[in-house]
Motif scaffolding. Sequence first.
Motif, PDB file in Angstrom:
ATOM      1  N   HIS A   1       2.730   7.493   3.019  1.00  0.00           N
ATOM      2  CA  HIS A   1       3.685   6.529   3.551  1.00  0.00           C
ATOM      3  C   HIS A   1       3.375   5.162   2.953  1.00  0.00           C
ATOM      4  N   ARG A   2       4.438   4.428   2.688  1.00  0.00           N
ATOM      5  CA  ARG A   2       4.294   3.141   2.014  1.00  0.00           C
ATOM      6  C   ARG A   2       4.551   2.016   3.008  1.00  0.00           C
ATOM      7  N   LYS A   3       3.796   0.924   2.866  1.00  0.00           N
ATOM      8  CA  LYS A   3       3.945  -0.183   3.799  1.00  0.00           C
ATOM      9  C   LYS A   3       3.451  -1.476   3.165  1.00  0.00           C
ATOM     10  N   SER A   4       4.070  -2.576   3.577  1.00  0.00           N
ATOM     11  CA  SER A   4       3.601  -3.907   3.211  1.00  0.00           C
ATOM     12  C   SER A   4       3.022  -4.548   4.466  1.00  0.00           C
ATOM     13  N   ARG A   5       1.957  -5.297   4.298  1.00  0.00           N
ATOM     14  CA  ARG A   5       1.314  -5.912   5.468  1.00  0.00           C
ATOM     15  C   ARG A   5       0.571  -7.162   5.043  1.00  0.00           C
ATOM     16  N   GLU A   6       0.259  -7.986   6.015  1.00  0.00           N
ATOM     17  CA  GLU A   6      -0.579  -9.143   5.784  1.00  0.00           C
ATOM     18  C   GLU A   6      -1.917  -8.903   6.472  1.00  0.00           C
ATOM     19  N   VAL A   7      -2.992  -9.236   5.789  1.00  0.00           N
ATOM     20  CA  VAL A   7      -4.321  -8.946   6.317  1.00  0.00           C
ATOM     21  C   VAL A   7      -5.230 -10.147   6.156  1.00  0.00           C
TER      22      VAL A   7
ATOM     23  N   THR B   1       0.821  -1.221   0.000  1.00  0.00           N
ATOM     24  CA  THR B   1       0.000   0.000   0.000  1.00  0.00           C
ATOM     25  C   THR B   1       0.848   1.260   0.000  1.00  0.00           C
ATOM     26  N   LEU B   2       0.276   2.279  -0.597  1.00  0.00           N
ATOM     27  CA  LEU B   2       0.763   3.645  -0.435  1.00  0.00           C
ATOM     28  C   LEU B   2      -0.422   4.422   0.135  1.00  0.00           C
ATOM     29  N   THR B   3      -0.326   4.743   1.415  1.00  0.00           N
ATOM     30  CA  THR B   3      -1.432   5.392   2.119  1.00  0.00           C
ATOM     31  C   THR B   3      -1.104   6.854   2.338  1.00  0.00           C
ATOM     32  N   THR B   4      -2.070   7.707   2.013  1.00  0.00           N
ATOM     33  CA  THR B   4      -1.901   9.151   2.237  1.00  0.00           C
ATOM     34  C   THR B   4      -2.946   9.589   3.255  1.00  0.00           C
ATOM     35  N   VAL B   5      -2.455  10.131   4.383  1.00  0.00           N
ATOM     36  CA  VAL B   5      -3.321  10.629   5.442  1.00  0.00           C
ATOM     37  C   VAL B   5      -2.976  12.094   5.696  1.00  0.00           C
ATOM     38  N   ALA B   6      -3.984  12.953   5.583  1.00  0.00           N
ATOM     39  CA  ALA B   6      -3.782  14.397   5.759  1.00  0.00           C
ATOM     40  C   ALA B   6      -2.680  14.913   4.837  1.00  0.00           C
TER      41      ALA B   6
END
Length: 275
Positions: A65-71, A56-61
């Motif tokens: 920020h970019r992050k990899s995760r398991e869901v 993901t590339l998440t933009t807040v306000a």
Amino acid sequence: MSPLLPTVWEPLPLHTPLGDLAGSSFLAVADPDNHVLGSVVAPRHDAGMPLRFMETLTTVAGQPHRKSREVNPALPLAAVCALVGVSPVAATLLPAINWLAVTPESVSVGGRTRSLAALVARVPTPQARRQQAASRVDAVKQEYGRLRGDVTYRIENAALFDPSSEATRQFETALVLWDDVDPTTPETEVVRRAAMVEVTFATARSAAETEGFAHLPAQARPIAERAAKSARLAQLSPSESKRRRAVDAVATLLHRLNLSYLPDPTVLNRALPGL
């Protein structure tokens, strides 16, 4: 990709489970400063729990920020976005993302590099759909105003400006209904009313252009034809004196016709270009 998913660039339901998005990419948007760009890459099993690996590339306000995760694949898209701080109002299924070419400002989507801001603007959020509907109605109003100000066109296609014409009356009704739209009007109704304006205008214009001078009373038609020819001469003639004589002729003929839906003969100097 799940066979139940929409095609790329189409709206993606926010209740879609992450498990259905394996091998797919998406963009979920709350507003221009809050959104999640993501790809659900590959499944794996850990302690009996099937997981999905998500980039993901998440933009807040406004801060990306970019992050990899398991869901958990059972989680709906909206819930996964909420976990990273974004409460989306709409999402779109994207072509494959090349994450090696992703930056905070641009994204490689379907083999083409695009501005992230442009991608976000493309997601049909409720507010965007309302704005798009308003823009489409504004375009119709501008075109109608242009035609109304074109003296020659207005004489030759008078039905478009005559509310006694059924098609024109429907167009005017659609405009009234649009003018009643306010912030409380449901989005689906806003879109429907905008479409009504577009369709009824196109219908009224086509009907008027088909009918032409035949819309006028029989005794008025030859006079209107002469007025239209004089108006065209006034618009096109390079001679100031000829233009002036043509305008005077148009005014005289329109006075004789005395039809409320034809141009006002007292304002022809402003209505005919170049005068």
